[in-house]
Design an enzyme around this catalytic site. Structure first.
Site, PDB file in Angstrom:
ATOM      1  N   GLY A 244      -4.357  -9.821  -6.517  1.00  0.00           N
ATOM      2  CA  GLY A 244      -5.717  -9.427  -6.592  1.00  0.00           C
ATOM      3  C   GLY A 244      -6.510 -10.780  -6.675  1.00  0.00           C
ATOM      4  O   GLY A 244      -7.867 -10.390  -6.674  1.00  0.00           O
ATOM      5  N   PRO A 279      -0.549 -11.604  -2.134  1.00  0.00           N
ATOM      6  CA  PRO A 279      -1.922 -11.339  -1.479  1.00  0.00           C
ATOM      7  C   PRO A 279      -2.124 -10.940  -0.816  1.00  0.00           C
ATOM      8  O   PRO A 279      -1.473 -11.021   0.667  1.00  0.00           O
ATOM      9  CB  PRO A 279      -2.403 -12.848  -1.479  1.00  0.00           C
ATOM     10  CG  PRO A 279      -0.765 -13.340  -0.769  1.00  0.00           C
ATOM     11  CD  PRO A 279       0.217 -12.709  -1.890  1.00  0.00           C
ATOM     12  N   GLY A 280      -2.815 -10.188  -0.792  1.00  0.00           N
ATOM     13  CA  GLY A 280      -3.567  -8.657   0.374  1.00  0.00           C
ATOM     14  C   GLY A 280      -5.167  -9.584   1.197  1.00  0.00           C
ATOM     15  O   GLY A 280      -4.671 -10.461   2.302  1.00  0.00           O
ATOM     16  N   ARG A 281      -6.050  -9.707   0.513  1.00  0.00           N
ATOM     17  CA  ARG A 281      -7.624  -9.485  -0.104  1.00  0.00           C
ATOM     18  C   ARG A 281      -7.482 -10.690   0.517  1.00  0.00           C
ATOM     19  O   ARG A 281      -8.580 -11.457   1.347  1.00  0.00           O
ATOM     20  CB  ARG A 281      -8.090  -8.519  -0.458  1.00  0.00           C
ATOM     21  CG  ARG A 281      -9.656  -8.719  -0.678  1.00  0.00           C
ATOM     22  CD  ARG A 281     -10.718  -8.842  -1.887  1.00  0.00           C
ATOM     23  NE  ARG A 281     -10.006  -7.946  -2.807  1.00  0.00           N
ATOM     24  CZ  ARG A 281     -10.557  -6.400  -2.064  1.00  0.00           C
ATOM     25  NH1 ARG A 281     -11.344  -6.116  -1.706  1.00  0.00           N
ATOM     26  NH2 ARG A 281      -9.927  -5.366  -2.220  1.00  0.00           N
ATOM     27  N   ARG A 318     -15.086   1.009   2.410  1.00  0.00           N
ATOM     28  CA  ARG A 318     -15.490   0.056   1.298  1.00  0.00           C
ATOM     29  C   ARG A 318     -16.901   0.627   0.244  1.00  0.00           C
ATOM     30  O   ARG A 318     -16.747   0.526  -1.113  1.00  0.00           O
ATOM     31  CB  ARG A 318     -15.799  -1.033   1.221  1.00  0.00           C
ATOM     32  CG  ARG A 318     -13.471  -1.406   2.113  1.00  0.00           C
ATOM     33  CD  ARG A 318     -13.489  -3.196   1.895  1.00  0.00           C
ATOM     34  NE  ARG A 318     -13.282  -3.181   0.323  1.00  0.00           N
ATOM     35  CZ  ARG A 318     -13.857  -4.269  -0.537  1.00  0.00           C
ATOM     36  NH1 ARG A 318     -15.481  -4.607   0.561  1.00  0.00           N
ATOM     37  NH2 ARG A 318     -14.379  -4.663  -1.256  1.00  0.00           N
ATOM     38  N   TYR A 322     -16.362   2.346  -2.623  1.00  0.00           N
ATOM     39  CA  TYR A 322     -16.636   1.316  -4.179  1.00  0.00           C
ATOM     40  C   TYR A 322     -17.936   0.217  -4.607  1.00  0.00           C
ATOM     41  O   TYR A 322     -18.285  -0.531  -4.704  1.00  0.00           O
ATOM     42  CB  TYR A 322     -15.803  -0.795  -4.401  1.00  0.00           C
ATOM     43  CG  TYR A 322     -14.542   0.120  -3.770  1.00  0.00           C
ATOM     44  CD1 TYR A 322     -13.335   0.960  -4.220  1.00  0.00           C
ATOM     45  CD2 TYR A 322     -13.463  -0.637  -2.841  1.00  0.00           C
ATOM     46  CE1 TYR A 322     -12.731   1.722  -4.270  1.00  0.00           C
ATOM     47  CE2 TYR A 322     -12.589  -0.162  -2.293  1.00  0.00           C
ATOM     48  CZ  TYR A 322     -11.648   0.505  -3.147  1.00  0.00           C
ATOM     49  OH  TYR A 322     -10.239   0.612  -2.316  1.00  0.00           O
ATOM     50  N   CYS A 348     -21.890  12.329   8.017  1.00  0.00           N
ATOM     51  CA  CYS A 348     -22.865  13.339   7.251  1.00  0.00           C
ATOM     52  C   CYS A 348     -22.976  13.272   5.851  1.00  0.00           C
ATOM     53  O   CYS A 348     -21.838  14.083   5.471  1.00  0.00           O
ATOM     54  CB  CYS A 348     -22.705  14.601   7.575  1.00  0.00           C
ATOM     55  SG  CYS A 348     -23.287  14.804  10.040  1.00  0.00           S
ATOM     56  N   GLU A 349     -22.901  12.331   5.237  1.00  0.00           N
ATOM     57  CA  GLU A 349     -22.844  12.384   4.288  1.00  0.00           C
ATOM     58  C   GLU A 349     -23.476  11.158   3.209  1.00  0.00           C
ATOM     59  O   GLU A 349     -23.802  10.122   3.903  1.00  0.00           O
ATOM     60  CB  GLU A 349     -21.443  11.506   3.308  1.00  0.00           C
ATOM     61  CG  GLU A 349     -19.711  12.418   3.749  1.00  0.00           C
ATOM     62  CD  GLU A 349     -19.846  13.111   2.997  1.00  0.00           C
ATOM     63  OE1 GLU A 349     -20.286  13.313   2.109  1.00  0.00           O
ATOM     64  OE2 GLU A 349     -19.200  14.287   3.775  1.00  0.00           O
ATOM     65  N   TYR A 377      -8.257  -4.093   4.486  1.00  0.00           N
ATOM     66  CA  TYR A 377      -9.900  -2.346   3.447  1.00  0.00           C
ATOM     67  C   TYR A 377     -10.294  -2.327   3.902  1.00  0.00           C
ATOM     68  O   TYR A 377     -11.237  -1.107   4.004  1.00  0.00           O
ATOM     69  CB  TYR A 377      -9.215  -2.306   1.996  1.00  0.00           C
ATOM     70  CG  TYR A 377      -7.963  -3.160   1.305  1.00  0.00           C
ATOM     71  CD1 TYR A 377      -7.499  -2.322   0.739  1.00  0.00           C
ATOM     72  CD2 TYR A 377      -8.434  -5.029   0.724  1.00  0.00           C
ATOM     73  CE1 TYR A 377      -6.126  -3.062  -0.100  1.00  0.00           C
ATOM     74  CE2 TYR A 377      -7.259  -4.884  -0.439  1.00  0.00           C
ATOM     75  CZ  TYR A 377      -6.258  -4.381  -0.478  1.00  0.00           C
ATOM     76  OH  TYR A 377      -4.905  -4.905  -1.074  1.00  0.00           O
TER      77      TYR A 377
HETATM   78  C1  LIG Z   1       0.811  -4.058  -6.005  1.00  0.00           C
HETATM   79  C2  LIG Z   1       0.096  -3.660  -4.918  1.00  0.00           C
HETATM   80  N1  LIG Z   1       0.507  -5.937  -4.193  1.00  0.00           N
HETATM   81  C3  LIG Z   1      -0.272  -6.154  -3.547  1.00  0.00           C
HETATM   82  C4  LIG Z   1      -1.604  -5.911  -3.756  1.00  0.00           C
HETATM   83  C5  LIG Z   1      -2.502  -6.706  -2.791  1.00  0.00           C
HETATM   84  O1  LIG Z   1      -4.001  -7.222  -3.538  1.00  0.00           O
HETATM   85  P1  LIG Z   1      -5.112  -7.741  -2.624  1.00  0.00           P
HETATM   86  O2  LIG Z   1      -5.252  -7.885  -1.807  1.00  0.00           O
HETATM   87  O3  LIG Z   1      -5.576  -7.787  -3.961  1.00  0.00           O
HETATM   88  O4  LIG Z   1      -4.953  -9.286  -3.305  1.00  0.00           O
HETATM   89  C6  LIG Z   1      -1.837  -5.042  -4.319  1.00  0.00           C
HETATM   90  C7  LIG Z   1      -3.214  -3.940  -3.676  1.00  0.00           C
HETATM   91  O5  LIG Z   1      -4.376  -3.323  -4.745  1.00  0.00           O
HETATM   92  C8  LIG Z   1      -1.445  -3.684  -4.916  1.00  0.00           C
HETATM   93  O6  LIG Z   1      -1.207  -2.421  -4.921  1.00  0.00           O
END
Ligand SMILES: Cc1ncc(COP(=O)(O)O)c(C=O)c1O
Length: 418
Positions: A244, A279-281, A318, A322, A348-349, A377
């Site tokens: 998150g 963490p991903g993003r 994205r 969003y 074409c959007e 993403y």
């Molecule tokens: C269960 C879960 N964990 C981790 C993440 C990674 O989140 P973020 O990329 O915001 O750190 C997500 C993405 O929404 C998720 O659904």
């Protein structure tokens, strides 16, 4: 002296460079549209999170949904990361990247029976269950295999993450997890159930969170539940606070890993349990840029200027999905004054727009631009809409670069069709 534009991207005499490697030189061989990632930026972002939590036992399970390109997942494994997978496909990519099943947590709001059977059979580190019904299905499937599945329950604490509604997951109107107030009873009713071993509690309230407060509130709620479960005699092994943490797409100051750790550790410490982070993003987002070429420019009578790129919502959805903001930087900015441009894609959007009224130097056909902060993403959400071929991906590391995903061909695409 190169002028730092952003993280790993600097303006040099040979145009924009990624960690000193000329982007034009990469494009010459790899073409556009092209994702470019900096290995250094990925390592730095991972380490910043790891160091911020150093004072407390923790494990970082990189959220693969942000970007699961094999080479990047392998890179993260080489520096000690574990993973959070959201589907059978992501589990399989993690295994191909060299992860062992115990290194994987498996989350996902709609896991199929086949996915659960696969995860149970592998002995996944923790399956984060999304409902009481799913727990019961896991118990039955694990018993049928003569196994005990390691599970955590995802709770929905009804907290506003303050991010875009499409990426908020912790409100009671969202489909994720079980209401916090139901969680204790769900654990209690299934204590000792055949096939289940409760190893954790899980929360993930949303993505691109830019203030500490929602993360603190969620951690507090989760810690409260973990302490109640301890009182009930449930022997947990971890508390999983999900992912998150956001990134500063617009370049404005915001919380980073240290503020995040300071916000959540005090409450989580009360549980006496190690912390799992997903963490991903915040690991991958700033490390990547989408490189595109201007294929047309035009000016309407009201003065509106358009630059049409060879990349659009098929490559990076994205902004269309969003309304999200990405900085756009010409690879060789012209020295003339900036003007307002609408930077759009070829799809074409009407929603295929990267930026409206963006102040940029003059753009001409064949110019290259970098859409920054596209590591998360971005390529994972790319599609074949309008029969666009999935873009190539390059990884810059230690002064060199390599293609880590070749560009899709029309034969790749049509191989699936009769
Ligand atoms: C269960 C879960 N964990 C981790 C993440 C990674 O989140 P973020 O990329 O915001 O750190 C997500 C993405 O929404 C998720 O659904």
């Amino acid at each position: 002296m190169p002028a730092l534009v952003h993280q790993s991207f600097s303006q040099t005499a040979s145009g924009l460079a990624c960690d000193g490697v000329s982007i034009e030189s990469i494009v010459e061989r790899a073409g556009t549209p092209l994702y470019i990632y900096s290995a250094r930026a990925i390592r730095d972002a991972y380490r910043a999170i790891d160091e911020a939590f150093a004072a407390h036992p923790h494990a970082i399970h990189y959220g693969m949904k942000a970007n699961s390109t094999l080479a990047l997942v392998r890179l993260l494994r080489s520096i000690g990361s574990k993973v959070d997978a959201n589907s059978r496909g992501e589990i399989d990519v993690a295994l191909r990247a060299g992860y062992q099943p115990p290194d994987i947590v498996f989350t996902g709001v709609g896991k199929t029976r086949e996915e659960l059977e696969h995860a149970i059979g592998l002995g996944i580190g923790a399956i984060n269950a999304e409902s009481a019904g799913e727990l019961d299905r896991i118990a039955a499937l694990a018993s049928a295999q003569g196994r005990e599945a390691r599970v955590a329950l995802r709770v929905n604490p009804d907290i506003d993450a303050g991010s875009h509604p499409n990426i908020s997951t912790g409100l009671r109107i969202n489909k994720f997890g079980v209401p916090l107030q139901d969680a204790r009873a769900i654990y209690r009713d299934r204590r000792g159930a055949a096939g289940l071993r409760f190893v954790g509690v899980h929360v993930h309230i949303g993505s691109q969170i830019t203030t500490a407060e929602p993360l603190r509130t969620a951690a507090r709620a989760l810690a409260g539940l973990a302490c109640e479960l301890r009182d009930d005699g449930v022997a947990l092994e971890h508390v999983d606070v999900g992912g998150g943490l956001g990134i500063p797409y617009e370049g404005r100051p915001m919380i980073g890993p240290t503020d995040y750790a300071a916000a959540v550790i005090p409450d989580l410490r009360r549980t006496g349990l190690p912390i799992v982070l997903e963490p991903g993003r915040s690991v991958i987002g700033q490390a990547g840029a989408l490189i595109a070429r201007v294929v047309d420019t035009k000016r309407f009578p009201d003065g509106r200027r358009f630059a049409v790129l060879d990349a659009g919502m098929a490559e990076l959805i994205r902004p269309a999905l969003y309304g999200s903001y990405h900085r756009i930087v010409p690879i060789r900015p012209r020295p003339q004054p900036d003007a307002a441009w609408d930077v759009v894609g070829p799809i074409c959007e009407s929603s295929d727009v990267f930026a409206r009224d963006r102040m940029l130097p003059p753009l001409e056909v064949d110019d290259l631009v970098a859409v920054l902060d596209a590591g998360a993403y971005g390529s994972v959400m790319a599609s074949n809409y309008n029969r666009h071929l999935l873009p190539a991906e390059a990884l810059v590391d230690a002064g060199g670069w390599s293609i880590v995903r070749r560009r899709q061909t029309i034969d790749d695409l049509l191989a699936l069709e009769s």
